[in-house]
Design a protein around this motif. Structure first.
Motif, PDB file in Angstrom:
ATOM      1  N   LYS A  41       0.821  -1.206   0.000  1.00  0.00           N
ATOM      2  CA  LYS A  41       0.000   0.000   0.000  1.00  0.00           C
ATOM      3  C   LYS A  41       0.856   1.258   0.000  1.00  0.00           C
ATOM      4  O   LYS A  41       0.616   2.200  -0.758  1.00  0.00           O
ATOM      5  N   SER A  42       1.902   1.293   0.880  1.00  0.00           N
ATOM      6  CA  SER A  42       2.741   2.488   0.961  1.00  0.00           C
ATOM      7  C   SER A  42       3.551   2.702  -0.314  1.00  0.00           C
ATOM      8  O   SER A  42       3.713   3.822  -0.789  1.00  0.00           O
ATOM      9  N   ALA A  44       2.654   1.651  -3.327  1.00  0.00           N
ATOM     10  CA  ALA A  44       1.707   2.054  -4.371  1.00  0.00           C
ATOM     11  C   ALA A  44       1.390   3.543  -4.276  1.00  0.00           C
ATOM     12  O   ALA A  44       1.331   4.252  -5.285  1.00  0.00           O
ATOM     13  N   GLN A  45       1.193   4.045  -3.048  1.00  0.00           N
ATOM     14  CA  GLN A  45       0.894   5.469  -2.864  1.00  0.00           C
ATOM     15  C   GLN A  45       2.086   6.341  -3.252  1.00  0.00           C
ATOM     16  O   GLN A  45       1.931   7.378  -3.894  1.00  0.00           O
ATOM     17  N   THR A  46       3.279   5.936  -2.844  1.00  0.00           N
ATOM     18  CA  THR A  46       4.480   6.733  -3.135  1.00  0.00           C
ATOM     19  C   THR A  46       4.785   6.751  -4.629  1.00  0.00           C
ATOM     20  O   THR A  46       5.177   7.790  -5.180  1.00  0.00           O
ATOM     21  N   ASN A  48       2.585   6.190  -7.018  1.00  0.00           N
ATOM     22  CA  ASN A  48       1.388   6.558  -7.791  1.00  0.00           C
ATOM     23  C   ASN A  48       0.976   5.446  -8.755  1.00  0.00           C
ATOM     24  O   ASN A  48       0.732   5.662  -9.929  1.00  0.00           O
ATOM     25  N   SER A  50      -1.212   1.321  -8.700  1.00  0.00           N
ATOM     26  CA  SER A  50      -2.180   0.537  -7.952  1.00  0.00           C
ATOM     27  C   SER A  50      -1.498  -0.656  -7.295  1.00  0.00           C
ATOM     28  O   SER A  50      -0.466  -1.144  -7.769  1.00  0.00           O
ATOM     29  N   THR A  51      -2.069  -1.123  -6.185  1.00  0.00           N
ATOM     30  CA  THR A  51      -1.514  -2.314  -5.531  1.00  0.00           C
ATOM     31  C   THR A  51      -1.668  -3.543  -6.424  1.00  0.00           C
ATOM     32  O   THR A  51      -0.826  -4.440  -6.400  1.00  0.00           O
ATOM     33  N   LEU A  95       5.729  13.646  -7.511  1.00  0.00           N
ATOM     34  CA  LEU A  95       4.444  13.025  -7.830  1.00  0.00           C
ATOM     35  C   LEU A  95       3.596  13.909  -8.729  1.00  0.00           C
ATOM     36  O   LEU A  95       2.886  13.422  -9.614  1.00  0.00           O
ATOM     37  N   ASN A  99       2.221  12.987 -12.320  1.00  0.00           N
ATOM     38  CA  ASN A  99       0.788  13.096 -12.560  1.00  0.00           C
ATOM     39  C   ASN A  99       0.506  13.833 -13.859  1.00  0.00           C
ATOM     40  O   ASN A  99      -0.373  13.452 -14.644  1.00  0.00           O
TER      41      ASN A  99
END
Length: 304
Positions: A41-42, A44-46, A48, A50-51, A95, A99
């Motif tokens: 999860k961490s 994937a967030q860092t 950008n 998906s898990t 990020l 994006n």
């Protein structure tokens, strides 16, 4: 043309996958350096992503699981302090840049998809027309055979009676109007062209001749006779007229402006009428939209 667009989509997808993998690698390096907790999860967030993407990539999944297990085995007192505000701002900036790149890629893929959708719609319309013409031809042949069966045979001793086959021989090359058109275009009637003209209705031949005339008025046709033969075989017709051309010219200038103002996202023809799609998914005829949003006032409209 369709193959090139599909290849472009495949290349774009491969490029996107490569960039995603690079982002994950950089995210892992930063998280290890800053002592952040590593989990699917961490990461994937860092990065950008998906898990689900991380679980599908065997190399990345194995590495994350190894790093996660190593962190669990370390004493809690030895964990690195949380990231500083400066490092957080760097991550946020990175990020945001990623994006922007993803949004640009998505927009490019969306445009390619719209072009492919329009091509598919055009091909479907052509296939439907071909099937309809085949059905009509079969019905006409059936009616012709019925008429032949009902017609009485000609009298052999009557010199005034001429058989259908003789009439067809005399009429080789089509009607006088077709011959006149071909003479004006200086096209000699070959055996192949003569058979084609005899096999289709006169209206089909005249439309094919009009298509050839239109082509000759805009470009140099090296083989007019061959062009005409293809036009007859494929039942080509000339462009629908100046009104449709004028509408398309206006649409080509109006649509990019309307899309930049977020009024429309796509376009297509529905039952022969040009329509545009709003962001809410509603299809509205181009005629209605251009009346409601004229081009000049649309250029002055601010984006909401």
């Amino acid at each position: 043309m369709t193959n090139r667009k599909i290849e472009a989509l495949q290349e774009a997808a491969a490029h996107k996958a490569k960039e995603s993998a690079e982002r994950v690698e950089k995210a892992l390096e930063r998280m290890i350096k800053q002592g952040q907790v590593i989990s699917f999860k961490s990461v994937a967030q860092t990065a950008n992503v998906s898990t689900a993407y991380l679980y599908k990539q065997e190399d990345l999944r194995s590495r994350i699981e190894t790093l996660r297990d190593q962190q669990k085995q370390r004493p809690k007192s030895k964990q690195a302090p949380p990231a500083s505000d400066n490092s957080k701002s760097v991550i946020i900036s990175t990020l945001r840049e990623e994006n922007k790149k993803l949004r640009a890629e998505i927009e490019g893929l969306r445009r390619v998809n719209e072009g492919l959708a329009g091509r598919v719609y055009h091909l479907q319309g052509a296939e439907e027309l071909a099937e309809r013409l085949k059905s009509e031809n079969a019905e006409l042949k059936k009616q012709l055979d019925e008429c032949r069966r009902q017609s009485p045979p000609p009298q052999k001793d009557d010199p005034k009676v001429t058989s259908i086959e003789k009439k067809r021989t005399k009429k080789s090359g089509g009607s006088d109007s077709i011959k006149s058109e071909l003479d004006a275009l200086k096209i000699k009637i070959s055996t192949t062209l003569s058979k084609l003209i005899e096999q289709v209705p006169e209206e089909t031949v005249l439309k094919a001749i009009d298509t050839l005339k239109e082509a000759l008025s805009t470009t140099k046709v090296r083989n007019p006779a061959g062009f005409l033969a293809e036009a007859i075989r494929n039942t080509w017709i000339p462009n629908e007229g100046y009104e449709e051309k004028a509408e398309l010219d206006i649409f080509k200038e109006w649509f990019p402006v309307a899309r930049s103002k977020r009024l429309v996202i796509a376009s297509r023809k529905i039952e022969g009428v040009l329509h545009v799609c709003t962001p809410e998914g509603e299809w509205i005829s181009f005629g209605e939209m251009v009346v409601q949003y004229p081009l000049e006032s649309l250029k002055l409209k601010k984006v909401d």
